[in-house]
Scaffold this active site. Structure first.
Site, PDB file in Angstrom:
ATOM      1  NE  ARG A 104      -0.101  84.530  32.035  1.00  0.00           N
ATOM      2  CZ  ARG A 104       0.956  85.046  31.874  1.00  0.00           C
ATOM      3  NH1 ARG A 104       1.376  86.291  31.759  1.00  0.00           N
ATOM      4  NH2 ARG A 104       1.952  84.030  31.714  1.00  0.00           N
ATOM      5  CB  THR A 108      -7.729  86.479  27.059  1.00  0.00           C
ATOM      6  OG1 THR A 108      -7.594  85.770  28.289  1.00  0.00           O
ATOM      7  CG2 THR A 108      -8.294  85.608  26.152  1.00  0.00           C
ATOM      8  CG  ASP A 200       5.060  79.931  35.706  1.00  0.00           C
ATOM      9  OD1 ASP A 200       4.723  79.419  36.932  1.00  0.00           O
ATOM     10  OD2 ASP A 200       4.058  79.956  34.955  1.00  0.00           O
ATOM     11  CG  ASP A 203       5.710  76.044  35.729  1.00  0.00           C
ATOM     12  OD1 ASP A 203       4.737  75.528  36.346  1.00  0.00           O
ATOM     13  OD2 ASP A 203       5.631  76.620  34.572  1.00  0.00           O
TER      14      ASP A 203
END
Length: 209
Positions: A104, A108, A200, A203
């Site tokens: 990602r 944006t 996340d 992660d």
């Protein structure tokens, strides 16, 4: 319109709650994701067709049932989707595994493709895309489109936690793809993370933050 399947089995919800806690380390996070993926696999393969086979048990003859040759492919969206593969392979060890690499763009929030390697007969298989977090839906929609461009017509999306925004995007762009998830959370924040979510997933799986 694609069907949303929320798999809210008590054991899945219990394990997901532990995963959500910020105190849970990578080792336990990975193990719990593996266990949930196996449990979700029972539901995502529930409608596989069966065929009759004649066998001999120690007590005599019978007509029993086996899966009727439906080929499966598991396609994780890298990198977090890898955490769901082993659980599904425990359930369906003969499945083939492809990989789609997306990340990602932090500005944006749109996905960027950097890798795609799929089984040669992918178009003949029931394809299960795995990605723990269905946030904006951008990565999932791009992965689905890549598979359709390669002839795939039977695709299912398997996620751990989903946001309403991501669900809506997938259903709008790919109404023929069913979504399987363990939870539908509240919303996306300004950084496009699911709230309350679990942070996340990549992660936390790999211990990179």
């Amino acid at each position: 319109m694609s069907t949303l399947h929320v798999i809210d089995h008590p054991m899945i919800q219990h394990k997901l709650t532990i995963m959500r806690s910020k105190e849970t380390g990578s080792k336990d996070f990975r193990q719990l994701l593996n266990e949930i993926s196996l449990l979700m696999g029972y539901e995502i393969t529930r409608d596989l067709p069966l065929r009759d086979v004649e066998i001999e048990t120690p007590m005599g003859h019978m007509v029993a049932h086996k899966v009727a040759g439906r080929k499966l492919a598991i396609v994780p969206i890298l990198r977090a989707g890898l955490g769901m593969v082993d659980g599904l392979l425990t359930l369906v060890p003969v499945a083939k595994v492809g990989h789609i690499g997306l990340y990602r763009n932090e500005e944006t929030h749109k996905p960027v493709v950097y890798y795609c390697k799929l089984p040669l007969d992918i178009q003949e298989r029931l394809v299960i895309i795995t990605d723990p977090m269905l946030a904006t839906g951008g990565s999932s929609c791009d992965a689905i489109q890549m598979l359709k461009e390669r002839g795939c017509s039977n695709i299912r999306l398997m996620c751990l936690v989903s946001a309403p925004e991501g669900i809506a995007k997938v259903q709008k762009e790919h109404p023929d793809v069913d979504i399987y998830t363990a939870a539908v959370d509240e919303y996306l924040n300004e950084d496009a993370y699911i709230v309350p979510g679990l942070g996340d997933a990549g992660d936390r799986i790999f211990g990179t933050k």
